[in-house]
Write a protein that holds these residues in place. Structure first.
Motif, PDB file in Angstrom:
ATOM      1  N   THR A 172       0.828  -1.204   0.000  1.00 24.51           N
ATOM      2  CA  THR A 172       0.000   0.000   0.000  1.00 24.51           C
ATOM      3  C   THR A 172       0.863   1.254   0.000  1.00 24.51           C
ATOM      4  O   THR A 172       0.568   2.234  -0.696  1.00 24.51           O
ATOM      5  CB  THR A 172      -0.940   0.010   1.211  1.00 24.51           C
ATOM      6  N   PHE A 173       1.934   1.226   0.788  1.00 26.41           N
ATOM      7  CA  PHE A 173       2.853   2.359   0.795  1.00 26.41           C
ATOM      8  C   PHE A 173       3.424   2.585  -0.604  1.00 26.41           C
ATOM      9  O   PHE A 173       3.463   3.718  -1.102  1.00 26.41           O
ATOM     10  CB  PHE A 173       3.978   2.122   1.793  1.00 26.41           C
ATOM     11  N   ALA A 174       3.880   1.509  -1.255  1.00 27.76           N
ATOM     12  CA  ALA A 174       4.451   1.625  -2.603  1.00 27.76           C
ATOM     13  C   ALA A 174       3.417   2.123  -3.603  1.00 27.76           C
ATOM     14  O   ALA A 174       3.728   2.922  -4.488  1.00 27.76           O
ATOM     15  CB  ALA A 174       5.013   0.272  -3.040  1.00 27.76           C
ATOM     16  N   GLY A 222       3.042   4.433  -7.138  1.00 28.04           N
ATOM     17  CA  GLY A 222       2.043   4.002  -8.112  1.00 28.04           C
ATOM     18  C   GLY A 222       1.252   5.164  -8.685  1.00 28.04           C
ATOM     19  O   GLY A 222       1.013   5.232  -9.896  1.00 28.04           O
ATOM     20  N   VAL A 223       0.833   6.082  -7.828  1.00 24.08           N
ATOM     21  CA  VAL A 223       0.098   7.263  -8.297  1.00 24.08           C
ATOM     22  C   VAL A 223       0.994   8.098  -9.202  1.00 24.08           C
ATOM     23  O   VAL A 223       0.571   8.592 -10.250  1.00 24.08           O
ATOM     24  CB  VAL A 223      -0.407   8.094  -7.103  1.00 24.08           C
ATOM     25  N   ASP A 224       2.261   8.245  -8.799  1.00 27.87           N
ATOM     26  CA  ASP A 224       3.230   8.973  -9.615  1.00 27.87           C
ATOM     27  C   ASP A 224       3.368   8.325 -10.987  1.00 27.87           C
ATOM     28  O   ASP A 224       3.412   9.019 -12.015  1.00 27.87           O
ATOM     29  CB  ASP A 224       4.575   8.988  -8.894  1.00 27.87           C
ATOM     30  N   ALA A 225       3.439   7.009 -11.019  1.00 32.93           N
ATOM     31  CA  ALA A 225       3.568   6.292 -12.288  1.00 32.93           C
ATOM     32  C   ALA A 225       2.361   6.530 -13.183  1.00 32.93           C
ATOM     33  O   ALA A 225       2.504   6.744 -14.400  1.00 32.93           O
ATOM     34  CB  ALA A 225       3.742   4.790 -12.022  1.00 32.93           C
ATOM     35  N   PHE A 226       1.175   6.492 -12.603  1.00 38.22           N
ATOM     36  CA  PHE A 226      -0.034   6.735 -13.401  1.00 38.22           C
ATOM     37  C   PHE A 226      -0.034   8.142 -13.988  1.00 38.22           C
ATOM     38  O   PHE A 226      -0.324   8.337 -15.177  1.00 38.22           O
ATOM     39  CB  PHE A 226      -1.284   6.524 -12.546  1.00 38.22           C
ATOM     40  N   PHE A 264       7.707   2.497  -9.557  1.00 42.17           N
ATOM     41  CA  PHE A 264       6.719   1.689  -8.842  1.00 42.17           C
ATOM     42  C   PHE A 264       7.154   0.231  -8.787  1.00 42.17           C
ATOM     43  O   PHE A 264       7.096  -0.407  -7.727  1.00 42.17           O
ATOM     44  CB  PHE A 264       5.356   1.816  -9.527  1.00 42.17           C
ATOM     45  N   VAL A 265       7.604  -0.283  -9.913  1.00 42.98           N
ATOM     46  CA  VAL A 265       8.067  -1.675  -9.948  1.00 42.98           C
ATOM     47  C   VAL A 265       9.296  -1.844  -9.071  1.00 42.98           C
ATOM     48  O   VAL A 265       9.410  -2.806  -8.298  1.00 42.98           O
ATOM     49  CB  VAL A 265       8.370  -2.101 -11.397  1.00 42.98           C
ATOM     50  N   GLY A 266      10.229  -0.878  -9.165  1.00 47.54           N
ATOM     51  CA  GLY A 266      11.458  -0.977  -8.383  1.00 47.54           C
ATOM     52  C   GLY A 266      11.241  -0.798  -6.896  1.00 47.54           C
ATOM     53  O   GLY A 266      12.025  -1.305  -6.091  1.00 47.54           O
ATOM     54  N   GLY A 267      10.184  -0.083  -6.503  1.00 46.31           N
ATOM     55  CA  GLY A 267       9.942   0.161  -5.093  1.00 46.31           C
ATOM     56  C   GLY A 267       9.003  -0.823  -4.427  1.00 46.31           C
ATOM     57  O   GLY A 267       9.041  -0.996  -3.205  1.00 46.31           O
ATOM     58  N   THR A 268       8.161  -1.476  -5.225  1.00 47.61           N
ATOM     59  CA  THR A 268       7.154  -2.372  -4.654  1.00 47.61           C
ATOM     60  C   THR A 268       7.777  -3.601  -4.003  1.00 47.61           C
ATOM     61  O   THR A 268       7.434  -3.968  -2.870  1.00 47.61           O
ATOM     62  CB  THR A 268       6.145  -2.810  -5.726  1.00 47.61           C
ATOM     63  N   VAL A 269       8.691  -4.239  -4.699  1.00 48.75           N
ATOM     64  CA  VAL A 269       9.288  -5.483  -4.182  1.00 48.75           C
ATOM     65  C   VAL A 269      10.005  -5.265  -2.850  1.00 48.75           C
ATOM     66  O   VAL A 269       9.717  -5.963  -1.864  1.00 48.75           O
ATOM     67  CB  VAL A 269      10.226  -6.116  -5.234  1.00 48.75           C
ATOM     68  N   SER A 276       0.490   8.078   4.364  1.00 49.38           N
ATOM     69  CA  SER A 276       1.941   8.254   4.395  1.00 49.38           C
ATOM     70  C   SER A 276       2.517   8.289   2.987  1.00 49.38           C
ATOM     71  O   SER A 276       3.336   9.158   2.658  1.00 49.38           O
ATOM     72  CB  SER A 276       2.579   7.110   5.192  1.00 49.38           C
ATOM     73  N   GLY A 277       2.088   7.366   2.142  1.00 49.65           N
ATOM     74  CA  GLY A 277       2.584   7.321   0.765  1.00 49.65           C
ATOM     75  C   GLY A 277       2.218   8.564  -0.022  1.00 49.65           C
ATOM     76  O   GLY A 277       3.021   9.065  -0.825  1.00 49.65           O
ATOM     77  N   THR A 278       1.028   9.088   0.201  1.00 53.96           N
ATOM     78  CA  THR A 278       0.592  10.304  -0.498  1.00 53.96           C
ATOM     79  C   THR A 278       1.444  11.503  -0.094  1.00 53.96           C
ATOM     80  O   THR A 278       1.821  12.326  -0.940  1.00 53.96           O
ATOM     81  CB  THR A 278      -0.888  10.590  -0.187  1.00 53.96           C
ATOM     82  N   ILE A 279       1.751  11.614   1.194  1.00 53.91           N
ATOM     83  CA  ILE A 279       2.606  12.712   1.668  1.00 53.91           C
ATOM     84  C   ILE A 279       3.990  12.613   1.038  1.00 53.91           C
ATOM     85  O   ILE A 279       4.567  13.611   0.587  1.00 53.91           O
ATOM     86  CB  ILE A 279       2.707  12.687   3.201  1.00 53.91           C
TER      87      ILE A 279
END
Length: 284
Positions: free
Chosen positions: A32-34, A39-43, A57-62, A182-185
């Motif tokens: 969820t943090f990623a 993810g929003v940035d990628a979109f 997003f891919v690099g940060g999710t894992v 937290s991720g949005t901030i």
């Protein structure tokens, strides 16, 4: 006397279930943090003709999932609320490090592996001042992550003994909401500063493409910063891909690399206003 005994929280199968639930709880928080941090940035980047917008997003999710799962498992294994908060505070440091290093150091290396031709055109510098960005990110992240970590153990008790999927998933929702905030901030602290110059330049290029061959009012031309494209006007094509190529320490002056059909062009963007552009290479 009844032969049925209530489930003891000390039973080995119950302890194992709590630890497994801790893994899923932490992994869900990390994902969820990623999702909200990158993810929003990628979109949004995908709507701006960005080059490989999903790479962060891919690099940060894992790693986020791995860090979260490990923190959740350790918290469940030790099973002490104060220790759980400390574990999640350490996990927050990993998240904070990722929020700065991923866009500014890791992503360009991943991009260079995917697009070897762009590797020599990217000049990402890690400034000493970026450590302060990690600190600011950590302060925001640890607030929400520590609350989620404090809630993990009491929430997991009810979830483990629940017989329905809804009962198992519902306790996670509080943590997921905290991680989304937290991720949005974090997106606003870091990604937006690198995304806005791309958006601004992309709009300027699109305006020129839409009005090719037309007479444009001088004031409108200035408002759209068309003068910044004068040196590369003949290279501009509707098909393009944009990515940050370099930046200053404060991310106020950002250079954006543009891949047109026949050439690579680099444009200086200062406080989200395109200044000038030059050709830096040919597209094979």
């Amino acid at each position: 006397m009844s032969i049925y005994q209530p489930l003891s929280p000390e039973r080995s199968d119950v302890l194992r279930s709590k630890r497994i639930y801790g893994i899923w709880f932490g992994a869900a928080l990390g994902f969820t943090f990623a999702l909200f941090a990158w993810g929003v940035d990628a979109f949004l980047l995908s709507t701006m003709n960005s080059l490989h917008p999903w790479i962060k997003f891919v690099g940060g999710t894992v790693p986020s999932i791995i860090v979260g799962a490990l923190a959740g498992w350790l918290s469940a294994r030790i099973d002490k609320a104060i220790i759980a908060v400390l574990i999640w505070a350490v996990a927050s440091l990993a998240f904070a490090w990722l929020t700065v290093m991923l866009p500014l150091q890791i992503a360009p290396r991943l991009l260079g592996a995917i697009e070897p031709e762009v590797q020599s055109l990217l000049h990402y510098t890690y400034y000493a001042g970026f450590s302060a960005r990690v600190g600011v990110a950590y302060v925001w992240i640890v607030i929400f992550v520590s609350i989620a970590g404090l809630l993990q153990l009491p929430l997991s008790d009810g979830a483990v003994f629940s017989t329905s999927w809804l009962g198992k998933l519902a306790p996670m929702l509080v943590g997921l909401v905290l991680m989304s905030i937290s991720g949005t901030i974090i997106d606003g602290l870091n990604n937006e500063l690198l995304r806005s110059p791309i958006d601004s330049l992309n709009l300027t290029i699109q305006f020129m493409v839409d009005h090719q061959g037309q007479e444009i009012d001088v004031l409108e031309s200035r408002r759209m910063h068309l003068g910044s494209l004068r040196a590369v006007e003949t290279l501009i094509t509707p098909q393009r891909r944009l990515i940050v190529s370099s930046y200053d320490e404060y991310l106020n002056e950002v250079n954006v690399l543009v891949k047109f059909e026949r050439a690579w062009v680099e444009c200086k963007v200062f406080y989200n206003q395109p200044i000038n552009c030059k050709q830096v290479g040919n597209v094979p």
